[in-house]
Design an enzyme around this catalytic site. Structure first.
Site, PDB file in Angstrom:
ATOM      1  N   CYS A   1      -7.934  -1.421  -6.640  1.00 26.81           N
ATOM      2  CA  CYS A   1      -8.196  -1.087  -5.238  1.00 26.81           C
ATOM      3  C   CYS A   1      -7.214  -1.731  -4.277  1.00 26.81           C
ATOM      4  O   CYS A   1      -7.153  -1.358  -3.099  1.00 26.81           O
ATOM      5  CB  CYS A   1      -9.626  -1.473  -4.869  1.00 26.81           C
ATOM      6  SG  CYS A   1     -10.874  -0.746  -5.953  1.00 26.81           S
TER       7      CYS A   1
ATOM      8  N   HIS B   1      -9.556  -0.890   2.584  1.00 26.30           N
ATOM      9  CA  HIS B   1     -10.013  -0.159   1.397  1.00 26.30           C
ATOM     10  C   HIS B   1     -11.459   0.275   1.598  1.00 26.30           C
ATOM     11  O   HIS B   1     -12.316  -0.520   1.987  1.00 26.30           O
ATOM     12  CB  HIS B   1      -9.887  -1.056   0.165  1.00 26.30           C
ATOM     13  CG  HIS B   1     -10.623  -0.534  -1.035  1.00 26.30           C
ATOM     14  ND1 HIS B   1     -10.492   0.755  -1.479  1.00 26.30           N
ATOM     15  CD2 HIS B   1     -11.514  -1.145  -1.865  1.00 26.30           C
ATOM     16  CE1 HIS B   1     -11.262   0.926  -2.534  1.00 26.30           C
ATOM     17  NE2 HIS B   1     -11.895  -0.207  -2.788  1.00 26.30           N
TER      18      HIS B   1
ATOM     19  N   ASN C   1     -15.293   5.861  -2.791  1.00 30.73           N
ATOM     20  CA  ASN C   1     -14.332   4.820  -3.124  1.00 30.73           C
ATOM     21  C   ASN C   1     -13.295   5.419  -4.080  1.00 30.73           C
ATOM     22  O   ASN C   1     -13.600   5.714  -5.232  1.00 30.73           O
ATOM     23  CB  ASN C   1     -15.063   3.643  -3.781  1.00 30.73           C
ATOM     24  CG  ASN C   1     -14.148   2.493  -4.152  1.00 30.73           C
ATOM     25  OD1 ASN C   1     -12.953   2.664  -4.359  1.00 30.73           O
ATOM     26  ND2 ASN C   1     -14.720   1.304  -4.268  1.00 30.73           N
TER      27      ASN C   1
END
Length: 327
Positions: free
Chosen positions: A114, A254, A284
Site C-alpha cells: 500500500c 492511501h 482499498n
C-alpha cells in the site's frame, strides 16, 4: 546552478468494469451493507475478471502518457508498484515496457504494497536528481481479488482492483517533489501477508500443494501501526518542506479505511474537504489508491497549478511514507 527536481506532468488510471457492491457480497459471505460501511466506508469496489495485472497497468500507463503529452519512446524509466504480479519473471514493468514500445526505458517492479506509490516516487525522484532518468512513468496496479478469500469477511469487503499512473519529469523548476520520507518496520510484517511459494524441500516427495495463497491481515495491529506511522510520516515531510499543515491544499492518503482518514483529519484539525476520499466506490486498491485519487482529482479540476499536496502510503511490509508535491 539550479538543482534538478522532479515534476508531476501527467496522470492516468484504469478500473475494471465490474462493480462488486456490498449487496452482492451479502450473498457470498456473512456481512451486510451497514456493517461494511460503518467499519470501512466502502460501498463498492472494482473486480478484474479474467484480466492480468499488466493489462490494467498498461492502460493506466497509456492514459498517463497521453495526459503528459509525451511518447513512450522518450521514457527513460518505468517502475511498477505491485504485490500481485502475473509472473515471477518477466516483471509487470517489463511487460508494460514491451507493449508500450518504450524502447529506451529500463523497467522493474517494486514491492511495497500500500506504500507502493510513494516508494515509487522516492525511487523516481532519486533517479532524476542523479541525472539517470529524465522522463519516468510510475504505475501502481493490483488485482487483489486474486489473493482475497471471499469467505473471509474481514478482508474480502475491503479490497478492490485497479491501476493508477503518473509521469514525472526531471526539471529545474521550483514545482515538483519538495520532500519525501520513507520508512519500514519489518518486525510487524506478519500482520499483513500473502505467501508466494511454500517453504519446503524441493527434492522431497510428495511436494506440498500450494494452498496458503490468500491474504491474511491482523486488522487491529495494522490499525495501531497506522495510527502512529501516518502522523510520523506527514510530520516529517512537512518539516523537511518547511511547511505547516494549513498551507497544504490537499491531503491524498492511501484509501485503506475511512476511519483512518477521519483520524488524520482530526489529528491535524483539517477541513474534511481537504482530505480526498474515494474509498466508498473503489475500496482499498493498495498502492494504486493514491494515483487513482490524483487522476480523479485532475479530471475533476480539483488539482490546480501551484497547489501543494501531501501524499501518504502505509501498509504491507510493514511500510509507510509520504511526500510533499507542488503541482
Amino acid at each position: 546552478m539550479n538543482k534538478i527536481g522532479t515534476k508531476l506532468i501527467g496522470t492516468g488510471s484504469y478500473l475494471p468494469e465490474l462493480k462488486l457492491t456490498n449487496e452482492m457480497l451479502e450473498s457470498m459471505v456473512d456481512t451486510n451493507d451497514e456493517w461494511i460501511q460503518k467499519r470501512t466506508g466502502i460501498a463498492e469496489r472494482r473486480i478484474a475478471q479474467n484480466m492480468a495485472t499488466w493489462e490494467l497497468a498498461l492502460e493506466a500507463g497509456r492514459r498517463a502518457l497521453e495526459d503528459a503529452e509525451i511518447s513512450a519512446d522518450t521514457l527513460d524509466l518505468i517502475i511498477v508498484g505491485t504485490v500481485t504480479p502475473d509472473y515471477f519473471t518477466p516483471s509487470v514493468a517489463c511487460m508494460v515496457q514491451g507493449k508500450l514500445g518504450a524502447v529506451n526505458a529500463m523497467a522493474f517492479d517494486l514491492s511495497a504494497a500500500c506504500s507502493g506509490f510513494v516508494y515509487c516516487l522516492e525511487v523516481a525522484d532519486s533517479f532524476a536528481k542523479a541525472g539517470k532518468a529524465k522522463n519516468i512513468l510510475i504505475i501502481c496496479a493490483e488485482t487483489l481479488s486474486r489473493i482475497v478469500d471471499y469467505k473471509d469477511r474481514s478482508t474480502c469487503v475491503i479490497f478492490g482492483d485497479g491501476a493508477g499512473a503518473a509521469v514525472l519529469k526531471a526539471s529545474k523548476e521550483e514545482d515538483g517533489i519538495l520532500s519525501t520520507y520513507m520508512r519500514a518496520d519489518g518486525r510487524l510484517g506478519e500482520c499483513l501477508k500473502v505467501r508466494a511459494l511454500p517453504v519446503e524441500d524441493p527434492l522431497a516427495e510428495p511436494r506440498h500443494a500450494h494452498e496458503d495463497r490468500f491474504l491474511n491481515m491482523a486488522g487491529s495491529e495494522v490499525f495501531r501501526f497506522t495510527a502512529a506511522a501516518v502522523p510520523e510520516a506527514i510530520d516529517a515531510v512537512l518539516e523537511r518542506a518547511n511547511m505547516a499543515a494549513k498551507r497544504i491544499d490537499w491531503f491524498v492518503l492511501h484509501q485503506a479505511n475511512v476511519r483512518i482518514l477521519n483520524m488524520i483529519t482530526t489529528r491535524y484539525g483539517l477541513d474534511p474537504d481537504r482530505v480526498y476520499v474515494n474509498i466508498d466506490h473503489f475500496g482499498n486498491t493498495s498502492g494504486a489508491s493514491v494515483p487513482l485519487c490524483l487522476d480523479e482529482m485532475k479530471k475533476n479540476g480539483q488539482l490546480q497549478p501551484g497547489q501543494c499536496i501531501v501524499v501518504c502510503g502505509f501498509g504491507g511490509g510493514l511500510t509507510y511514507g509520504a511526500a510533499v508535491i507542488r503541482i
